[in-house]
Design a protein around this motif. Structure first.
Motif, short mmCIF file in Angstrom:
data_model
loop_
_atom_site.label_atom_id
_atom_site.label_comp_id
_atom_site.label_asym_id
_atom_site.label_seq_id
_atom_site.Cartn_x
_atom_site.Cartn_y
_atom_site.Cartn_z
N ARG A 67 42.39 2.34 -24.05
CA ARG A 67 42.76 3.61 -23.96
C ARG A 67 43.95 2.98 -24.59
O ARG A 67 45.08 3.64 -25.52
CB ARG A 67 43.65 2.33 -22.53
CG ARG A 67 43.17 3.69 -21.51
CD ARG A 67 43.63 2.70 -19.62
NE ARG A 67 44.78 2.64 -19.49
CZ ARG A 67 45.50 1.98 -19.12
NH1 ARG A 67 44.71 1.17 -18.40
NH2 ARG A 67 47.08 1.72 -18.87
N SER A 85 48.01 8.00 -23.93
CA SER A 85 47.90 7.56 -22.59
C SER A 85 47.22 9.37 -21.80
O SER A 85 47.75 10.54 -21.93
CB SER A 85 49.11 8.38 -22.25
OG SER A 85 49.78 7.20 -23.48
N ASN A 90 49.72 4.71 -18.25
CA ASN A 90 49.99 3.72 -19.18
C ASN A 90 51.75 3.48 -19.07
O ASN A 90 52.46 2.61 -19.93
CB ASN A 90 49.87 4.21 -20.28
CG ASN A 90 48.60 3.91 -20.90
OD1 ASN A 90 47.60 3.14 -20.35
ND2 ASN A 90 48.14 5.26 -22.16
N THR A 91 52.43 4.41 -18.36
CA THR A 91 53.98 4.20 -18.08
C THR A 91 54.04 2.54 -17.66
O THR A 91 53.94 1.90 -16.70
CB THR A 91 54.09 4.73 -17.24
OG1 THR A 91 54.42 6.19 -16.71
CG2 THR A 91 56.12 4.97 -16.69
N VAL A 127 54.72 8.30 -19.23
CA VAL A 127 54.01 9.83 -19.32
C VAL A 127 54.13 10.36 -18.49
O VAL A 127 53.81 10.20 -18.02
CB VAL A 127 52.64 8.60 -19.26
CG1 VAL A 127 51.61 9.78 -19.54
CG2 VAL A 127 52.24 7.71 -20.42
#
Length: 129
Positions: A67, A85, A90-91, A127
């Motif tokens: 990632r 993302s 990934n936030t 995201v």
């Protein structure tokens, strides 16, 4: 006093990509192992990965593999975190930290210990569509 500044955060759509930058004014980051960390909403800070000062060697936490990509631009005295993302996982707020260590390896536990209490502002990545 060494302070790391992270930039490049923002809103990215699922499937998009974003590159964060880690810099420290007045210090030669090429002599530092640099680690990236992330704090997701409602969770504790966790490691993403790190890059050694020599050879561009990187290592990633298992949850981060595939990632993220960490790289270094020695001419710009900057370390980057490229993220792909795919979804909202990934936030979070991203931080970087470093240890003055010249060598071909980096260690997330050591970097986390050095950075603890000196995290700076970090940068928010969200995201969402």
């Amino acid at each position: 006093q060494l302070q790391f500044v992270v930039s490049g955060g923002g809103l990215v759509q699922p499937g998009g990509s974003l590159r964060l930058a880690c810099a420290a004014s007045g210090f030669n980051l090429n002599e530092y192992a640099i680690g990236w960390f992330r704090q997701a909403p409602g969770k504790g800070r966790e490691g993403v990965g790190c890059i050694a000062s020599e050879g561009g060697n990187t290592r990633y936490e298992d949850s981060a593999k595939g990632r993220f990509t960490i790289s270094r631009d020695s001419t710009k005295n900057t370390v980057y975190l490229q993220m792909n993302s795919r979804n909202a996982e990934n936030t979070g707020r991203y931080y970087c930290g470093g240890e003055g260590s010249i060598g071909p390896k980096c260690y997330m536990d050591i970097l986390a210990g050095v950075a603890d209490g000196h995290w700076g502002q970090g940068t928010q990545v969200t995201v969402a569509s």
